[in-house]
Scaffold this active site. Structure first.
Site, PDB file in Angstrom:
ATOM      1  N   HIS A   1      41.716  53.438  29.523  1.00  0.00           N
ATOM      2  CA  HIS A   1      40.547  53.824  28.721  1.00  0.00           C
ATOM      3  C   HIS A   1      40.297  52.764  27.634  1.00  0.00           C
ATOM      4  O   HIS A   1      40.238  53.073  26.447  1.00  0.00           O
ATOM      5  CB  HIS A   1      40.740  55.211  28.088  1.00  0.00           C
ATOM      6  CG  HIS A   1      39.449  55.885  27.752  1.00  0.00           C
ATOM      7  ND1 HIS A   1      39.185  57.201  28.037  1.00  0.00           N
ATOM      8  CD2 HIS A   1      38.316  55.417  27.154  1.00  0.00           C
ATOM      9  CE1 HIS A   1      37.967  57.519  27.623  1.00  0.00           C
ATOM     10  NE2 HIS A   1      37.417  56.445  27.083  1.00  0.00           N
TER      11      HIS A   1
ATOM     12  N   ARG B   1      33.578  58.505  32.746  1.00  0.00           N
ATOM     13  CA  ARG B   1      34.627  59.488  32.513  1.00  0.00           C
ATOM     14  C   ARG B   1      35.310  59.772  33.845  1.00  0.00           C
ATOM     15  O   ARG B   1      34.665  59.732  34.903  1.00  0.00           O
ATOM     16  CB  ARG B   1      34.059  60.804  31.950  1.00  0.00           C
ATOM     17  CG  ARG B   1      33.670  60.747  30.479  1.00  0.00           C
ATOM     18  CD  ARG B   1      34.884  60.634  29.560  1.00  0.00           C
ATOM     19  NE  ARG B   1      34.547  60.673  28.146  1.00  0.00           N
ATOM     20  CZ  ARG B   1      34.410  59.587  27.373  1.00  0.00           C
ATOM     21  NH1 ARG B   1      34.572  58.387  27.862  1.00  0.00           N
ATOM     22  NH2 ARG B   1      34.135  59.726  26.088  1.00  0.00           N
TER      23      ARG B   1
HETATM   24  P1  NAP Z   1      23.589  57.325  27.018  1.00  0.00           P
HETATM   25  O1  NAP Z   1      22.952  56.230  26.228  1.00  0.00           O
HETATM   26  O2  NAP Z   1      23.284  58.739  26.675  1.00  0.00           O
HETATM   27  O3  NAP Z   1      23.218  57.060  28.558  1.00  0.00           O
HETATM   28  C1  NAP Z   1      23.536  57.964  29.558  1.00  0.00           C
HETATM   29  C2  NAP Z   1      22.819  57.525  30.833  1.00  0.00           C
HETATM   30  O4  NAP Z   1      23.230  58.391  31.898  1.00  0.00           O
HETATM   31  C3  NAP Z   1      21.302  57.650  30.715  1.00  0.00           C
HETATM   32  O5  NAP Z   1      20.661  56.590  31.375  1.00  0.00           O
HETATM   33  C4  NAP Z   1      21.033  58.975  31.436  1.00  0.00           C
HETATM   34  O6  NAP Z   1      19.730  59.095  32.006  1.00  0.00           O
HETATM   35  C5  NAP Z   1      22.058  58.922  32.525  1.00  0.00           C
HETATM   36  N1  NAP Z   1      22.323  60.267  33.060  1.00  0.00           N
HETATM   37  C6  NAP Z   1      22.879  61.319  32.415  1.00  0.00           C
HETATM   38  N2  NAP Z   1      22.905  62.398  33.230  1.00  0.00           N
HETATM   39  C7  NAP Z   1      22.360  61.998  34.398  1.00  0.00           C
HETATM   40  C8  NAP Z   1      22.085  62.649  35.624  1.00  0.00           C
HETATM   41  N3  NAP Z   1      22.382  63.948  35.810  1.00  0.00           N
HETATM   42  N4  NAP Z   1      21.498  61.949  36.613  1.00  0.00           N
HETATM   43  C9  NAP Z   1      21.181  60.642  36.426  1.00  0.00           C
HETATM   44  N5  NAP Z   1      21.402  59.956  35.284  1.00  0.00           N
HETATM   45  C10 NAP Z   1      21.985  60.640  34.292  1.00  0.00           C
HETATM   46  O7  NAP Z   1      25.175  57.184  26.971  1.00  0.00           O
HETATM   47  P2  NAP Z   1      26.022  55.830  26.770  1.00  0.00           P
HETATM   48  O8  NAP Z   1      26.165  55.511  25.334  1.00  0.00           O
HETATM   49  O9  NAP Z   1      25.491  54.804  27.701  1.00  0.00           O
HETATM   50  O10 NAP Z   1      27.451  56.319  27.266  1.00  0.00           O
HETATM   51  C11 NAP Z   1      27.607  56.792  28.600  1.00  0.00           C
HETATM   52  C12 NAP Z   1      29.016  57.292  28.805  1.00  0.00           C
HETATM   53  O11 NAP Z   1      29.912  56.188  28.833  1.00  0.00           O
HETATM   54  C13 NAP Z   1      29.558  58.177  27.678  1.00  0.00           C
HETATM   55  O12 NAP Z   1      29.110  59.496  27.831  1.00  0.00           O
HETATM   56  C14 NAP Z   1      31.056  58.053  27.871  1.00  0.00           C
HETATM   57  O13 NAP Z   1      31.472  59.050  28.775  1.00  0.00           O
HETATM   58  C15 NAP Z   1      31.209  56.685  28.528  1.00  0.00           C
HETATM   59  N6  NAP Z   1      31.890  55.713  27.641  1.00  0.00           N
HETATM   60  C16 NAP Z   1      33.136  55.276  28.010  1.00  0.00           C
HETATM   61  C17 NAP Z   1      33.810  54.349  27.219  1.00  0.00           C
HETATM   62  C18 NAP Z   1      35.149  53.802  27.657  1.00  0.00           C
HETATM   63  O14 NAP Z   1      35.855  53.175  26.897  1.00  0.00           O
HETATM   64  N7  NAP Z   1      35.534  53.958  28.890  1.00  0.00           N
HETATM   65  C19 NAP Z   1      33.210  53.872  26.035  1.00  0.00           C
HETATM   66  C20 NAP Z   1      31.927  54.325  25.703  1.00  0.00           C
HETATM   67  C21 NAP Z   1      31.275  55.246  26.531  1.00  0.00           C
HETATM   68  P3  NAP Z   1      18.408  59.038  31.056  1.00  0.00           P
HETATM   69  O15 NAP Z   1      18.307  57.584  30.651  1.00  0.00           O
HETATM   70  O16 NAP Z   1      17.318  59.462  31.957  1.00  0.00           O
HETATM   71  O17 NAP Z   1      18.680  59.956  29.894  1.00  0.00           O
END
Ligand code: NAP
Length: 309
Positions: free
Chosen positions: A272, A224
Site C-alpha cells: 500500500h 483498493r
Molecule cells: P476520485 O477523484 O473520486 O475518482 C474516482 C473515479 O472513479 C472517478 O472517475 C469516478 O467516476 C470513478 N468511479 C467511481 N465509481 C464508479 C463506478 N461505479 N463506475 C465507474 N467509475 C466509477 O478518487 P481518487 O482521488 O482518484 O481516488 C480513487 C481511489 O484511489 C481512492 O478511493 C482510494 O481507494 C485509492 N487510492 C489509493 C492509494 C494507494 O496508496 N494505493 C492512494 C490514494 C488513493 P466519475 O468521474 O464519473 O465520478
C-alpha cells in the site's frame, strides 16, 4: 474552533503540532483514548475508532486524511448528517502515475523476460512490441486515474479510461457506465484500477472481467484490494489470461505472510505504498478546507454517501 486529529500508528503528536502551526486560530489536539471529550468542531484523520464519535458529540465536519473513504463511511457512530471531505491529490496523483508508468514500461519492454535471460547469462534480443498493440485501460478517471491516464498517454500508449459519468480528456478515450465496461476491457492490454471501493465497484475485476481481457494481459491495482477477486486472479494467472500483476492493495492488509500472492512468480506485491499521504501537502490542504468550512465558504472534495466516494 477546536480540531481533533486521529490516525492509527506513530507520529500523531507531531502531525497535530504541524496542523496547529498551519491553523494558529484553532485549538488542535491529538486524540487520546484516556482524555475527556474535547468538544471538537472538526475531526481530521484516518480510521477513527468508533468511540471517538461517541465522545465527540458536536462535530461539524470530518476531514479524511486519505483519498479513499470506505473506512470512514463504515464507522457506525458517525452521524450521517455530518459532512465528510476527502483528500484531493495532495501529492499522491504524481506518485501513482510514477507507479503505473513503471508497471506499463516494465511489461511493454519485457524487462521480466530480460531478467530471466540475464539470470541464465543468455544474450538474446526479444521481438519489440508495438505501442499501438498495447492499449492501457484506466479504471477510474478521478484525481488518481486522471493523472495516471495523462502520464501513460504522454509516453505514447493508446489510453482509455472508464468512469461512472462521461469524462472528456485529450489523448484518453472515454468509456462510462456499466454497459461500457465490457468493450473497455476487451481492448485493454493493461488494466490499471484506481477506483474507490464502493458497493458498485467491489469485485469488479473478477472471473468475467479477466475473461474479457485479451490473452496475456496485465493488471495493476492501486485502488483498493476489494476491487479484485483474488481467487479469480489466481485462476486467470494460471490459465495465462493474465500474464502479470502489480498489486499495491489487498482484501486483507497487511497481506498475511503466508498469502499466495507474495510467492506467485508473476505477481509483484507492494505494501500500500503506490501513493503515500504526504504530511505537509495533506495538512496544508486539510487546514485550508477547515478554514473555509469554518468561514461558511464552499469546500471541495465532499464525499457523496450515496455514491460511496
Ligand atoms: P476520485 O477523484 O473520486 O475518482 C474516482 C473515479 O472513479 C472517478 O472517475 C469516478 O467516476 C470513478 N468511479 C467511481 N465509481 C464508479 C463506478 N461505479 N463506475 C465507474 N467509475 C466509477 O478518487 P481518487 O482521488 O482518484 O481516488 C480513487 C481511489 O484511489 C481512492 O478511493 C482510494 O481507494 C485509492 N487510492 C489509493 C492509494 C494507494 O496508496 N494505493 C492512494 C490514494 C488513493 P466519475 O468521474 O464519473 O465520478
Amino acid at each position: 474552533m477546536r480540531v481533533l486529529l486521529y490516525f492509527p500508528g506513530d507520529g500523531l503528536e507531531r502531525w497535530a503540532s504541524a496542523l496547529a502551526a498551519l491553523l494558529p486560530e484553532a485549538e488542535v489536539r491529538a486524540w487520546s483514548a484516556d482524555a475527556p471529550a474535547f468538544q471538537a468542531d472538526y475531526i481530521a484523520g484516518f480510521r477513527p475508532p468508533p468511540e471517538l464519535f461517541d465522545r465527540e458529540k458536536h462535530v461539524r465536519a470530518v476531514f479524511n486524511l486519505a483519498a479513499g473513504v470506505e473506512t470512514i463511511l463504515a464507522v457506525p457512530t458517525l452521524d450521517p448528517s455530518v459532512p465528510i471531505y476527502r483528500l484531493e491529490d495532495a501529492g499522491m496523483a504524481e506518485q501513482m502515475a510514477d507507479y503505473a508508468s513503471y508497471a506499463v514500461l516494465r511489461w511493454y519492454r519485457d524487462f521480466d523476460a530480460y531478467s530471466e535471460l540475464a539470470a541464465r547469462g543468455e544474450w538474446k534480443r526479444l521481438k519489440p512490441r508495438r505501442k499501438r498493440d498495447f492499449t492501457v485501460g484506466v479504471l477510474g478517471l478521478g484525481e488518481m486515474g486522471g493523472a495516471v491516464a495523462r502520464r501513460i498517454a504522454s509516453l505514447g500508449f493508446p489510453v482509455r479510461g472508464w468512469s461512472r459519468t462521461p469524462r472528456a480528456s485529450a489523448g484518453v478515450e472515454g468509456f462510462h457506465g456499466t454497459a461500457s465496461l465490457a468493450p473497455f476491457l476487451i481492448g485493454s492490454r493493461v488494466v490499471i484500477a484506481t477506483l474507490p471501493l464502493t458497493a458498485e465497484t467491489r469485485g469488479i475485476l473478477d472471473r468475467d472481467a479477466f475473461a474479457q481481457m485479451p490473452q496475456g494481459s496485465y493488471v495493476v491495482n492501486v485502488g483498493r484490494g476489494g476491487l479484485i477477486v483474488e481467487r479469480d486472479l489466481l485462476d486467470a494467472l494460471d490459465s495465462g489470461r493474465i500474464a502479470g500483476a502489480m498489486l499495491d492493495v489487498f482484501e486483507t492488509e497487511p497481506l498475511p505472510p503466508d498469502h499466495w500472492l507474495w510467492r506467485h512468480p508473476r505477481v509483484t506485491v507492494t505494501p500500500h505504498a503506490s501513493a503515500v499521504t504526504l504530511r505537509d501537502a495533506s495538512l496544508a490542504q486539510v487546514a485550508d478546507k477547515i478554514r473555509r468550512c469554518h468561514r461558511g465558504e464552499a469546500v471541495s472534495g465532499r464525499v457523496d454517501r450515496v455514491r460511496g466516494y
